[in-house]
Design a protein around this motif. Structure first.
Motif, mmCIF file in Angstrom:
data_model
loop_
_atom_site.group_PDB
_atom_site.id
_atom_site.type_symbol
_atom_site.label_atom_id
_atom_site.label_comp_id
_atom_site.label_asym_id
_atom_site.label_seq_id
_atom_site.Cartn_x
_atom_site.Cartn_y
_atom_site.Cartn_z
ATOM 1 N N LYS A 33 53.126 -1.508 -15.251
ATOM 2 C CA LYS A 33 51.846 -0.841 -15.512
ATOM 3 C C LYS A 33 51.848 0.574 -14.934
ATOM 4 C CE LYS A 33 46.833 -1.367 -15.186
ATOM 5 N NZ LYS A 33 46.596 0.062 -14.991
ATOM 6 N N GLN A 34 52.402 0.727 -13.727
ATOM 7 C CA GLN A 34 52.444 2.058 -13.098
ATOM 8 C C GLN A 34 53.264 3.038 -13.914
ATOM 9 O OE1 GLN A 34 53.784 1.818 -9.032
ATOM 10 N NE2 GLN A 34 51.937 0.761 -8.322
ATOM 11 N N ILE A 35 54.452 2.609 -14.399
ATOM 12 C CA ILE A 35 55.305 3.536 -15.139
ATOM 13 C C ILE A 35 54.703 3.859 -16.503
ATOM 14 C CG2 ILE A 35 56.867 1.843 -16.247
ATOM 15 C CD1 ILE A 35 57.946 5.159 -14.587
ATOM 16 N N THR A 36 54.055 2.882 -17.128
ATOM 17 C CA THR A 36 53.424 3.135 -18.428
ATOM 18 C C THR A 36 52.222 4.063 -18.270
ATOM 19 O OG1 THR A 36 54.124 0.941 -19.160
ATOM 20 C CG2 THR A 36 52.453 2.054 -20.489
ATOM 21 N N ASP A 37 51.382 3.810 -17.263
ATOM 22 C CA ASP A 37 50.236 4.698 -17.005
ATOM 23 C C ASP A 37 50.710 6.119 -16.731
ATOM 24 O OD1 ASP A 37 48.411 2.681 -17.356
ATOM 25 O OD2 ASP A 37 48.148 2.260 -15.216
ATOM 26 N N PHE A 38 51.818 6.246 -15.998
ATOM 27 C CA PHE A 38 52.339 7.588 -15.691
ATOM 28 C C PHE A 38 52.700 8.327 -16.972
ATOM 29 C CE2 PHE A 38 55.753 10.579 -15.035
ATOM 30 C CZ PHE A 38 55.304 11.323 -13.950
ATOM 31 N N HIS A 39 53.422 7.668 -17.873
ATOM 32 C CA HIS A 39 53.851 8.345 -19.099
ATOM 33 C C HIS A 39 52.691 8.583 -20.071
ATOM 34 C CE1 HIS A 39 58.049 8.745 -18.236
ATOM 35 N NE2 HIS A 39 58.155 7.463 -17.927
ATOM 36 N N LEU A 40 51.727 7.673 -20.087
ATOM 37 C CA LEU A 40 50.557 7.902 -20.943
ATOM 38 C C LEU A 40 49.744 9.100 -20.461
ATOM 39 C CD1 LEU A 40 49.368 4.258 -21.680
ATOM 40 C CD2 LEU A 40 50.322 5.897 -23.311
ATOM 41 N N LYS A 41 49.830 9.395 -19.182
ATOM 42 C CA LYS A 41 49.096 10.529 -18.615
ATOM 43 C C LYS A 41 49.910 11.823 -18.652
ATOM 44 C CE LYS A 41 46.728 11.967 -14.363
ATOM 45 N NZ LYS A 41 46.440 11.608 -12.949
ATOM 46 N N ASN A 42 51.252 11.714 -18.502
ATOM 47 C CA ASN A 42 52.069 12.912 -18.273
ATOM 48 C C ASN A 42 53.112 13.207 -19.351
ATOM 49 O OD1 ASN A 42 51.265 13.683 -15.358
ATOM 50 N ND2 ASN A 42 51.707 11.491 -15.209
ATOM 51 N N ASN A 43 53.187 12.376 -20.394
ATOM 52 C CA ASN A 43 54.229 12.577 -21.389
ATOM 53 C C ASN A 43 53.626 12.633 -22.793
ATOM 54 O OD1 ASN A 43 56.494 11.677 -23.304
ATOM 55 N ND2 ASN A 43 57.608 12.035 -21.404
ATOM 56 N N ALA A 44 53.602 13.825 -23.382
ATOM 57 C CA ALA A 44 52.980 14.033 -24.689
ATOM 58 C C ALA A 44 53.701 13.240 -25.780
ATOM 59 C CB ALA A 44 52.980 15.521 -25.027
ATOM 60 N N PHE A 45 55.019 13.157 -25.679
ATOM 61 C CA PHE A 45 55.807 12.395 -26.662
ATOM 62 C C PHE A 45 55.366 10.930 -26.668
ATOM 63 C CE2 PHE A 45 59.433 9.384 -26.643
ATOM 64 C CZ PHE A 45 59.762 9.415 -27.992
ATOM 65 N N TYR A 46 55.217 10.341 -25.470
ATOM 66 C CA TYR A 46 54.841 8.934 -25.405
ATOM 67 C C TYR A 46 53.371 8.727 -25.779
ATOM 68 C CZ TYR A 46 54.900 4.067 -24.014
ATOM 69 O OH TYR A 46 54.827 2.690 -24.031
ATOM 70 N N GLN A 47 52.515 9.663 -25.399
ATOM 71 C CA GLN A 47 51.099 9.585 -25.797
ATOM 72 C C GLN A 47 50.969 9.516 -27.315
ATOM 73 O OE1 GLN A 47 49.197 13.040 -24.152
ATOM 74 N NE2 GLN A 47 49.401 12.346 -22.034
ATOM 75 N N GLU A 48 51.736 10.376 -28.003
ATOM 76 C CA GLU A 48 51.670 10.416 -29.466
ATOM 77 C C GLU A 48 52.208 9.119 -30.071
ATOM 78 O OE1 GLU A 48 53.423 13.122 -33.149
ATOM 79 O OE2 GLU A 48 53.463 13.919 -31.112
ATOM 80 N N LEU A 49 53.262 8.564 -29.456
ATOM 81 C CA LEU A 49 53.853 7.327 -29.956
ATOM 82 C C LEU A 49 52.863 6.162 -29.833
ATOM 83 C CD1 LEU A 49 56.796 6.502 -30.950
ATOM 84 C CD2 LEU A 49 57.061 5.493 -28.677
ATOM 85 N N VAL A 50 52.165 6.092 -28.699
ATOM 86 C CA VAL A 50 51.208 5.002 -28.463
ATOM 87 C C VAL A 50 49.902 5.238 -29.221
ATOM 88 C CG1 VAL A 50 49.868 3.786 -26.676
ATOM 89 C CG2 VAL A 50 52.235 4.455 -26.224
ATOM 90 N N GLY A 51 49.526 6.517 -29.336
ATOM 91 C CA GLY A 51 48.304 6.867 -30.061
ATOM 92 C C GLY A 51 47.064 6.908 -29.185
ATOM 93 N N LYS A 52 47.230 6.675 -27.893
ATOM 94 C CA LYS A 52 46.123 6.766 -26.944
ATOM 95 C C LYS A 52 46.709 6.912 -25.551
ATOM 96 C CE LYS A 52 45.874 1.734 -27.303
ATOM 97 N NZ LYS A 52 45.057 0.572 -27.663
ATOM 98 N N ASN A 53 45.872 7.217 -24.564
ATOM 99 C CA ASN A 53 46.417 7.436 -23.214
ATOM 100 C C ASN A 53 46.068 6.319 -22.229
ATOM 101 O OD1 ASN A 53 43.742 7.952 -22.859
ATOM 102 N ND2 ASN A 53 43.974 10.135 -22.423
ATOM 103 N N VAL A 54 45.605 5.180 -22.765
ATOM 104 C CA VAL A 54 45.404 3.986 -21.936
ATOM 105 C C VAL A 54 45.861 2.770 -22.740
ATOM 106 C CG1 VAL A 54 43.474 4.880 -20.560
ATOM 107 C CG2 VAL A 54 43.020 3.747 -22.739
ATOM 108 N N PHE A 55 46.175 1.670 -22.053
ATOM 109 C CA PHE A 55 46.528 0.440 -22.774
ATOM 110 C C PHE A 55 45.932 -0.746 -22.033
ATOM 111 C CE2 PHE A 55 49.637 0.194 -19.444
ATOM 112 C CZ PHE A 55 50.050 -1.129 -19.375
ATOM 113 N N GLN A 56 45.642 -1.807 -22.793
ATOM 114 C CA GLN A 56 45.079 -3.023 -22.220
ATOM 115 C C GLN A 56 46.119 -4.137 -22.137
ATOM 116 O OE1 GLN A 56 42.005 -3.130 -20.941
ATOM 117 N NE2 GLN A 56 41.719 -0.989 -21.558
ATOM 118 N N ASN A 57 46.802 -4.372 -23.256
ATOM 119 C CA ASN A 57 47.752 -5.482 -23.328
ATOM 120 C C ASN A 57 49.184 -4.966 -23.471
ATOM 121 O OD1 ASN A 57 45.705 -7.534 -23.332
ATOM 122 N ND2 ASN A 57 45.273 -6.953 -25.453
#
Length: 426
Positions: A33-57
């Protein structure tokens, strides 16, 4: 010398090892969870891939493929990291999808702490133990000298594996007579060839190099009969490792003979075609999360392999029961059947190698019903051997497949010297 914080990495790794089994699932969930939250906050490439900057499941996160990563590295790095401030390398391309990747220096130091720990299971000390290294090497002047210097500093002597003739292997043997090697490390197919050379000369390696403790093979499939041959000719344990340069050691054979998965710096999942986890004991795609790499996201990353986790696996000690092969190493047959390329390799290997004539071979699928076997041998295959191979293929796969046999002086390897044992050209 390069600024990697090894002392801190060893301390951090020891702290992870000390986590008790009952708390380990919680550690994995917290870290991923920590590493995913970090990339959702700090990595534009990963944000675009996920489509949002938070995740639940966790299982709703996308599965990252190698093709997703085939874009400029600078566009994939996290905020605060630049190509000059991180460890940068490229994959070998043995999967057919090469790309450049990065690790922050802390994550790469932790990778080395993980490797050092596992080699330590067999009494290997990276600061003292002398390695006989069967690897490729750059052939340009600067690249060649740089690797030789790194080998010198790293207590290694390298045998470049682009020429594996008996003349070259005789030179390798001379080094084992004169140097006090502690262990062998390198590509499986090259070390197997050396074992066959020793068998032909009726030489046991431990007799001429008594300091040898263990042999670690990597990067290519290790077959049971090859392992038995190496154990016989070397007189030392043969340890099978499975890793990826962009990640870490993924699994390493422990002293009990189990293929123990690295659960300290990685989280490994086995997924079905719908990206859902399968129960332990069932086969699926190997998908891995790097728990500490902040410079570049490897979250639910499909490495391109198929495998099975053992039913005895626990969060702290997952065991890889079987590594089946790469997902793109699949033969498509006229009947519509799909068969792992290694099936051909197993069938032909058992027949071809009975008399020790054939040193090594690869199989290429050129058409839906046509295959070519390139092989290196002292003598041509006999009509009886070819007939036996055809009968086995009819039995194990399907009748009507056509095979051509090409005797070669050497087999084509990748630029790094790997031997790709099955290749589909469809």
């Amino acid at each position: 010398m390069s600024g990697f914080p090894m002392k801190e990495a060893h301390t951090a790794f020891d702290r992870i090892l000390a986590i008790p089994e009952e708390d380990y699932q919680q550690y994995i969930e917290r870290q991923r969870k920590q590493i995913t939250d970090f990339h959702l906050k700090n990595n534009a490439f990963y944000q675009e891939l996920v489509g949002k900057n938070v995740f639940q499941n966790w299982e709703d996160l996308p599965v990252l493929t190698k093709k997703d990563l085939q874009q400029p590295l600078a566009e994939r790095l996290s905020e605060g990291y630049a190509p000059k401030s991180v460890f940068v390398n490229k994959t070998s391309g043995s999967s057919g999808d090469p790309f450049v990747f990065a690790k922050d220096k802390e994550a790469h130091a932790l990778t080395w702490a993980s490797i050092i720990h596992r080699f330590g299971w067999y009494g290997i000390d990276f600061n003292k133990s002398y390695q006989a290294r069967f690897y490729g090497i750059p052939l340009d002047f600067i690249g060649y000298r740089k690797e030789r210097l790194k080998d010198f500093l790293g207590q290694r002597y390298r045998f470049p594996i682009f020429d594996l003739s008996d003349v070259f292997l005789e030179k390798v043997l001379k080094h084992f007579r004169s140097k006090k090697f502690d262990y062998i490390n390198g590509y499986t197919s090259s070390i197997v060839l050396f074992a066959k050379f020793l068998q032909k000369k009726n030489i046991h390696l431990k007799d001429i190099c008594p300091t040898l403790k263990v042999c670690m093979v990597t990067s290519e499939m290790l077959f049971e009969e090859d392992k038995l041959l190496m154990e016989m000719q070397f007189g030392i344990p043969i340890v099978n490792e499975y890793g990826a340069s962009e990640l870490d050691l993924i699994a390493f054979q422990n002293p009990k003979g189990e293929w123990q998965v690295n659960s300290e710096t990685l989280f490994l999942e086995i997924l079905d075609e719908n990206n859902r986890p399968v129960p332990n004991g069932q086969e699926g795609r190997i998908v891995i999360t790097s728990l500490y790499n902040k410079a570049h996201p490897f979250i639910r990353y499909d490495i391109g392999d198929v495998g099975i986790l053992d039913e005895r696996s626990t969060p702290k000690k997952p065991i890889l029961k079987k590594l089946i092969g790469r997902t793109n190493d699949v033969a498509l047959l006229p009947s519509g059947k799909k068969s792992p390329g290694l099936t051909f390799y197993y069938v032909t290997k058992s027949i071809i190698e009975d008399d020790g004539n054939v040193k090594e071979f690869i199989i290429r699928q050129t058409k839906i019903d046509t295959f070519e076997i390139d092989y290196v041998s002292e003598k041509e295959l006999t009509p009886e051997q070819i007939k036996g191979i055809q009968q086995a293929i009819d039995q194990y796969l399907e009748p009507g497949l056509r095979f051509a046999y090409n005797r070669k002086k050497t087999l084509e390897r990748t630029l790094r010297g790997k031997l790709k044992q099955f290749q589909s050209e469809l």
